[in-house]
Design an enzyme around this catalytic site. Structure first.
Site, mmCIF file in Angstrom:
data_model
loop_
_atom_site.group_PDB
_atom_site.id
_atom_site.type_symbol
_atom_site.label_atom_id
_atom_site.label_comp_id
_atom_site.label_asym_id
_atom_site.label_seq_id
_atom_site.Cartn_x
_atom_site.Cartn_y
_atom_site.Cartn_z
ATOM 1 C CB SER A 234 5.170 4.215 11.959
ATOM 2 O OG SER A 234 6.289 3.186 11.979
ATOM 3 C CG ASP A 328 4.100 -0.222 18.943
ATOM 4 O OD1 ASP A 328 4.064 -1.332 17.753
ATOM 5 O OD2 ASP A 328 4.717 0.939 18.662
ATOM 6 C CG HIS A 362 2.803 0.567 15.206
ATOM 7 N ND1 HIS A 362 3.766 1.379 15.826
ATOM 8 C CD2 HIS A 362 2.873 1.060 13.886
ATOM 9 C CE1 HIS A 362 4.549 2.060 14.827
ATOM 10 N NE2 HIS A 362 4.053 1.941 13.929
#
Length: 418
Positions: A234, A328, A362
């Site tokens: 991320s 995601d 994610h």
């Protein structure tokens, strides 16, 4: 007599486990149930219903789950579908050295009895899921500006060095770093913000901080050098890409589900300044349960109006491995990666590899990590996406590829030979 075994009884968290039940009646319907209590006292549970074969055996390597938290043949299904009793609670190992997660496996008669209070299982066993090999050393780091934790594998070394980072929640996560160190890498789990005396919020990405971390790691006598690896998820992925672009020390970068331009906070490195694309919070989507999706908050990765914020990957001398989940819900991570790769190719660069996983979300972490679809950031629940079985396969495959990638560009792990 009914017997239940889980093999191995004690192993690293990324190791597969085989569950085997015998002594049942032919075609008997049973429930396999897993129970884990995390370090904060929150319970996680999973259950699957099986039918014994003609010999009264349930072997999850071959038997198909008929229902429960998953169906079909999935040996690690009980571990990967653990659900918390507390809504939106994420399973994270904090003490990675001194204690494992204990997962109790129970075998109940029939699919209906396991959830009833006071019903005893037919058999039970417990497995230990460790995050560090024996002899691992852990050192909190508070040197200069650097805040984090250093993990040293057992043995004289020298070993390849890696910097490990997570994302927008801040703080410090150590579980991936300790597992990677267990594979023969010296790993610095590096805090970005909201840890110790670091700023509570990331107002600016000061790449000199990360350069300082590289120099600190390379000075350690157990680190082989001259190049390092970096891995980030991320926001950590975004910073990892910037490190590979601007820092000569980073020769292998693994970017997991991150933006490929500077977002939210600008980047500064000596005389380099890259403006940030502001978060478009007005594009946040909130469902009926109050769960938020930030998929559109980061904007369109192909929007030419934000070219000034794109990380100039063409400047990178190292190699980049993009790992993305196609489900995601946090951002369009696949398109971000594809846009960056296309930019690099336009400049004659072929130093990027893309691993793209359908139906993965994610939070692509290490094998055996249960899928976390929703967890809070800043007290508000965010949806991460992912379908359990596909996400688990993505974690298993990418973890092996990450280690291969690091060894390809840094040399063999756990060995002093080049």
């Amino acid at each position: 007599m009914v017997h239940l075994t889980a093999t191995p009884k004690s192993a690293l968290e990324d190791s597969p486990v085989t569950i085997y039940a015998s002594g049942l009646a032919p075609s008997q319907l049973v429930t396999l149930h897993a129970l884990l209590t995390d370090e904060s006292g929150v319970k996680f549970e999973a259950a699957a219903f099986y039918q014994a074969n003609d010999a009264g055996i349930v072997d999850v390597e071959h038997a198909s789950a008929l229902g429960g938290n998953y169906t079909g043949v999935w040996p690690m299904g009980l571990f990967c579908t653990l659900k918390p009793e507390k809504m939106f609670h994420r399973l994270i190992k904090r003490d990675v050295i001194n204690s494992p997660f204990h997962v109790q496996i129970n075998l109940f008669d029939s699919p209906t009895l396991y959830s009833l209070p006071g019903v005893a299982p037919l058999a039970t066993c417990t497995v230990e899921r460790w995050y560090a090999v024996p002899g691992m050393e852990r050192f909190p780091i508070k040197t200069g500006r650097i805040r984090g934790t250093l993990f040293l594998p057992p043995g004289p070394g020298p070993f390849p060095g890696v910097i490990d980072m997570f994302g927008g929640s801040g703080g410090l996560f150590e579980f991936r770093a300790s597992l990677l160190a267990s594979k023969g890498f010296v790993v610095l789990a590096l805090a970005l913000f909201a840890f110790d005396d670091l700023p509570k919020k990331l107002a600016e990405v000061d790449l000199e901080y990360f350069e300082e971390a590289c120099k600190l790691l390379l000075k350690h006598p157990k680190v082989r050098g001259p190049g390092l690896g970096a891995i980030g998820l991320s926001k950590g992925s975004e910073i990892t890409l910037a490190m590979c672009t601007f820092l000569e020390q980073i020769v292998a970068a693994i970017c997991i589900n991150g933006a490929t331009r500077i977002t939210g906070a600008p980047l500064r490195f000596h005389d380099v300044h890259i403006p940030a694309v502001p978060y478009m919070s007005e594009r946040t989507l909130i469902n009926d349960m109050g769960v938020m999706s930030t998929f559109h908050v980061f904007g369109d990765p192909e929007d030419e109006r934000h070219q000034a914020s794109a990380i100039p990957l063409e400047k990178a001398q190292g190699h980049v491995l993009f790992v993305v989940g196609e489900d995601d819900h946090s951002m369009n991570s696949k398109l971000f990666a594809e846009t960056a790769i296309a930019r690099a190719k336009q400049h004659g660069k072929n130093n990027c590899t893309l691993l793209s996983y359908p139906k993965a979300g994610h939070l692509i972490q290490t094998p055996g990590c249960t899928l976390c679809c929703i967890s809070p950031i800043g007290g508000k629940p965010l949806v991460w996406g992912g379908e359990a079985k596909a996400h688990a396969k993505a974690q298993e495959h990418s973890w092996k590829e990450i280690q291969k990638f690091l060894e390809l560009h840094l040399g063999p792990a756990g060995s002093s030979s080049l």
